[in-house]
Each structure stands twice: as structure tokens, then as C-alpha cells.
Design a protein around this motif. Structure first.
Motif, PDB file in Angstrom:
ATOM      1  N   SER A  11      34.745  59.898  77.914  1.00 20.61           N
ATOM      2  CA  SER A  11      33.984  59.025  77.019  1.00 20.61           C
ATOM      3  C   SER A  11      33.208  59.959  76.104  1.00 20.61           C
ATOM      4  CB  SER A  11      33.038  58.106  77.795  1.00 20.61           C
ATOM      5  OG  SER A  11      31.990  58.821  78.414  1.00 20.61           O
ATOM      6  N   PHE A  12      33.059  59.561  74.842  1.00 20.76           N
ATOM      7  CA  PHE A  12      32.389  60.435  73.885  1.00 20.76           C
ATOM      8  C   PHE A  12      31.724  59.619  72.784  1.00 20.76           C
ATOM      9  CE2 PHE A  12      36.502  59.735  71.944  1.00 20.76           C
ATOM     10  CZ  PHE A  12      36.255  59.716  70.584  1.00 20.76           C
ATOM     11  N   SER A  13      30.957  60.310  71.971  1.00 18.88           N
ATOM     12  CA  SER A  13      30.273  59.718  70.821  1.00 18.88           C
ATOM     13  C   SER A  13      30.896  60.243  69.539  1.00 18.88           C
ATOM     14  CB  SER A  13      28.791  60.094  70.840  1.00 18.88           C
ATOM     15  OG  SER A  13      28.195  59.871  69.576  1.00 18.88           O
ATOM     16  N   TYR A  14      31.272  59.329  68.663  1.00 19.97           N
ATOM     17  CA  TYR A  14      31.772  59.756  67.352  1.00 19.97           C
ATOM     18  C   TYR A  14      30.663  60.427  66.543  1.00 19.97           C
ATOM     19  CZ  TYR A  14      36.345  57.526  67.677  1.00 19.97           C
ATOM     20  OH  TYR A  14      37.628  57.200  68.036  1.00 19.97           O
ATOM     21  N   LYS A  15      29.415  59.982  66.712  1.00 18.96           N
ATOM     22  CA  LYS A  15      28.306  60.526  65.927  1.00 18.96           C
ATOM     23  C   LYS A  15      27.847  61.891  66.419  1.00 18.96           C
ATOM     24  CE  LYS A  15      24.939  57.857  64.440  1.00 18.96           C
ATOM     25  NZ  LYS A  15      23.859  56.863  64.410  1.00 18.96           N
ATOM     26  N   ALA A  31      43.122  58.742  71.566  1.00 17.29           N
ATOM     27  CA  ALA A  31      41.712  58.573  71.219  1.00 17.29           C
ATOM     28  C   ALA A  31      41.538  57.119  70.812  1.00 17.29           C
ATOM     29  CB  ALA A  31      41.296  59.505  70.089  1.00 17.29           C
ATOM     30  N   PHE A  32      40.874  56.352  71.668  1.00 13.73           N
ATOM     31  CA  PHE A  32      40.657  54.928  71.410  1.00 13.73           C
ATOM     32  C   PHE A  32      39.253  54.719  70.870  1.00 13.73           C
ATOM     33  CE2 PHE A  32      43.963  54.940  74.692  1.00 13.73           C
ATOM     34  CZ  PHE A  32      44.913  54.138  74.071  1.00 13.73           C
ATOM     35  N   ASP A  33      39.167  54.005  69.765  1.00 13.14           N
ATOM     36  CA  ASP A  33      37.903  53.728  69.094  1.00 13.14           C
ATOM     37  C   ASP A  33      37.370  52.390  69.592  1.00 13.14           C
ATOM     38  OD1 ASP A  33      35.787  53.258  67.358  1.00 13.14           O
ATOM     39  OD2 ASP A  33      36.901  53.888  65.575  1.00 13.14           O
ATOM     40  N   CYS A  34      36.284  52.436  70.347  1.00 10.52           N
ATOM     41  CA  CYS A  34      35.690  51.232  70.937  1.00 10.52           C
ATOM     42  C   CYS A  34      34.653  50.586  70.025  1.00 10.52           C
ATOM     43  CB  CYS A  34      35.031  51.587  72.270  1.00 10.52           C
ATOM     44  SG  CYS A  34      36.124  52.357  73.457  1.00 10.52           S
ATOM     45  N   ARG A  35      34.460  51.123  68.829  1.00 14.44           N
ATOM     46  CA  ARG A  35      33.420  50.594  67.948  1.00 14.44           C
ATOM     47  C   ARG A  35      33.754  49.217  67.391  1.00 14.44           C
ATOM     48  NH1 ARG A  35      32.826  55.874  64.296  1.00 14.44           N
ATOM     49  NH2 ARG A  35      35.085  55.637  64.516  1.00 14.44           N
ATOM     50  N   GLY A  36      34.987  48.752  67.545  1.00 13.41           N
ATOM     51  CA  GLY A  36      35.346  47.402  67.116  1.00 13.41           C
ATOM     52  C   GLY A  36      34.924  46.327  68.097  1.00 13.41           C
ATOM     53  N   GLU A  90      52.708  67.845  82.586  1.00 13.87           N
ATOM     54  CA  GLU A  90      51.586  68.206  83.452  1.00 13.87           C
ATOM     55  C   GLU A  90      50.220  67.784  82.938  1.00 13.87           C
ATOM     56  OE1 GLU A  90      51.862  72.355  84.386  1.00 13.87           O
ATOM     57  OE2 GLU A  90      53.858  72.137  85.247  1.00 13.87           O
ATOM     58  N   HIS A  91      50.119  67.271  81.713  1.00 15.18           N
ATOM     59  CA  HIS A  91      48.782  66.942  81.191  1.00 15.18           C
ATOM     60  C   HIS A  91      48.840  65.801  80.193  1.00 15.18           C
ATOM     61  CE1 HIS A  91      45.134  67.400  78.675  1.00 15.18           C
ATOM     62  NE2 HIS A  91      44.590  67.693  79.830  1.00 15.18           N
ATOM     63  N   LEU A  92      47.849  64.907  80.311  1.00 17.06           N
ATOM     64  CA  LEU A  92      47.634  63.850  79.327  1.00 17.06           C
ATOM     65  C   LEU A  92      46.140  63.649  79.194  1.00 17.06           C
ATOM     66  CD1 LEU A  92      48.600  61.503  77.477  1.00 17.06           C
ATOM     67  CD2 LEU A  92      48.614  60.055  79.528  1.00 17.06           C
ATOM     68  N   GLN A  93      45.662  63.564  77.966  1.00 15.96           N
ATOM     69  CA  GLN A  93      44.240  63.317  77.727  1.00 15.96           C
ATOM     70  C   GLN A  93      44.078  61.947  77.100  1.00 15.96           C
ATOM     71  OE1 GLN A  93      41.901  66.655  76.522  1.00 15.96           O
ATOM     72  NE2 GLN A  93      40.540  65.410  75.273  1.00 15.96           N
ATOM     73  N   ILE A  94      43.104  61.186  77.629  1.00 16.29           N
ATOM     74  CA  ILE A  94      42.796  59.850  77.126  1.00 16.29           C
ATOM     75  C   ILE A  94      41.298  59.828  76.822  1.00 16.29           C
ATOM     76  CG2 ILE A  94      42.835  57.378  77.597  1.00 16.29           C
ATOM     77  CD1 ILE A  94      44.961  57.997  79.792  1.00 16.29           C
ATOM     78  N   ASN A  95      40.942  59.559  75.565  1.00 17.46           N
ATOM     79  CA  ASN A  95      39.547  59.599  75.127  1.00 17.46           C
ATOM     80  C   ASN A  95      39.110  58.226  74.627  1.00 17.46           C
ATOM     81  OD1 ASN A  95      39.326  62.602  75.281  1.00 17.46           O
ATOM     82  ND2 ASN A  95      40.891  62.470  73.700  1.00 17.46           N
ATOM     83  N   PHE A  96      37.870  57.867  74.957  1.00 14.22           N
ATOM     84  CA  PHE A  96      37.279  56.617  74.481  1.00 14.22           C
ATOM     85  C   PHE A  96      35.986  56.952  73.750  1.00 14.22           C
ATOM     86  CE2 PHE A  96      39.849  55.383  78.078  1.00 14.22           C
ATOM     87  CZ  PHE A  96      40.514  54.271  77.592  1.00 14.22           C
ATOM     88  N   GLY A  97      35.912  56.572  72.481  1.00 16.54           N
ATOM     89  CA  GLY A  97      34.721  56.864  71.696  1.00 16.54           C
ATOM     90  C   GLY A  97      34.024  55.616  71.229  1.00 16.54           C
ATOM     91  N   CYS A  98      32.708  55.715  71.143  1.00 12.89           N
ATOM     92  CA  CYS A  98      31.902  54.670  70.509  1.00 12.89           C
ATOM     93  C   CYS A  98      30.781  55.374  69.754  1.00 12.89           C
ATOM     94  CB  CYS A  98      31.403  53.635  71.523  1.00 12.89           C
ATOM     95  SG  CYS A  98      30.304  54.256  72.801  1.00 12.89           S
ATOM     96  N   THR A  99      29.836  54.638  69.258  1.00 10.95           N
ATOM     97  CA  THR A  99      28.806  55.223  68.413  1.00 10.95           C
ATOM     98  C   THR A  99      27.998  56.293  69.145  1.00 10.95           C
ATOM     99  OG1 THR A  99      28.688  53.137  67.217  1.00 10.95           O
ATOM    100  CG2 THR A  99      26.893  54.700  66.864  1.00 10.95           C
ATOM    101  N   GLY A 100      27.445  55.925  70.304  1.00  8.27           N
ATOM    102  CA  GLY A 100      26.573  56.857  71.020  1.00  8.27           C
ATOM    103  C   GLY A 100      27.149  57.440  72.294  1.00  8.27           C
ATOM    104  N   GLY A 101      28.318  56.976  72.726  1.00  7.77           N
ATOM    105  CA  GLY A 101      28.904  57.480  73.959  1.00  7.77           C
ATOM    106  C   GLY A 101      28.156  57.033  75.198  1.00  7.77           C
TER     107      GLY A 101
END
Length: 139
Positions: A11-15, A31-36, A90-101
Motif C-alpha cells: 500500500s502506498f501514497s501517490y502524494k 499498480a491499482f489506483d484506489c482514489r476513485g 518467481e516474482h509478482l508485485q501488486i501495489n495499491f495507491g491512494c492519496t495518503g496511503g
């Protein structure tokens, strides 16, 4: 397959920090954008909470489009996981971002990590909350 498929979920913050870098050498991933999705952080009682708190979870599950969003994510990542397992990747990265994380991305990362662990017990799942390090001790 020589090694387990390692699935790294952030989980991360776009800002604050932007999309986490993939240090595996493969580059990319999801990279999934949760800001919607409506932000529970705009509701006074949830401002200090995170996506791990029950009030925030209930809000996301009953007031927003989060259940539909997560079903689509599950379907999409499953296609890749099935393919990666069959090909010995051997590897997969899945990221979820929103404004503040703090709320939406944390919730999504937690839910998808649980989903992947249950559906694909042969994988190794690593969960990292980039903006909420206090949550990493329980994952």
C-alpha cells in the motif's frame, strides 16, 4: 518450478512516495489506483484510523464501490498468478495507491493479501504498508 512464486503487495501514497519500485529486476507488476473510491479519511471519525480499523472497513464495504473494485482486482491478478505459476515465474508485485496511503490502499492490500494466501497457498506473500509502518508488524 525451482522456487516459490513470491508475491509482494504494497500500500502506498501517490502524494508522498509514489508507486513503489520493483527491486526484483523484473520491473512492473500491478499498480491499482484506489482514489476513485470515496475516501473515508474525509469523514471525521475515520481520519486518524487506517484501512485495518473496523469502522473504515465497514465504510468501504457499505458506502463505496470498494466491493466491486476488489472483485475486479481479484479476477485480474488471478489471471497473472495462474499464468506465472504455470510458467515457473518467481516474482509478482501488486501495489495499491491512494492519496495518503492510510485508508483505501491499506484496506485493499490487506484484503488482496488474504485472498492470495487463501487461493494460492503455494505462493509466498509479503505485505508492506509503505506509509503505515506500524501496521507491518502484524503482517
Amino acid at each position: 518450478m525451482s522456487n516459490k512464486l513470491k508475491i509482494e503487495i504494497h500500500s502506498f501514497s501517490y502524494k508522498k512516495g509514489g508507486i513503489p519500485k520493483d527491486y526484483s529486476g523484473n520491473g512492473g507488476g500491478f499498480a491499482f489506483d484506489c482514489r476513485g473510491i470515496l475516501n473515508p479519511g474525509r469523514v471525521e471519525e475515520y481520519k486518524q484510523q487506517t484501512g485495518c480499523d473496523i469502522g473504515v472497513q465497514n465504510y468501504l464495504e457499505t458506502v463505496t464501490e470498494m466491493p466491486n473494485f476488489l472483485e475486479l482486482v481479484k479476477n485480474l491478478v488471478s489471471i497473472n498468478i495462474d499464468n506465472y505459476l504455470s510458467r515457473g515465474f518467481e516474482h509478482l508485485q501488486i501495489n495499491f495507491g491512494c492519496t495518503g496511503g492510510q485508508h483505501r490502499s491499506v484496506y485493499c492490500a490487506e484484503k488482496i493479501a488474504a485472498f492470495v494466501k487463501e487461493k494460492y497457498p503455494q505462493t509466498e506473500v509479503m505485505l508492506q504498508h509503505d506509509e503505515q509502518p506500524q501496521l507491518n508488524q502484524h503482517v
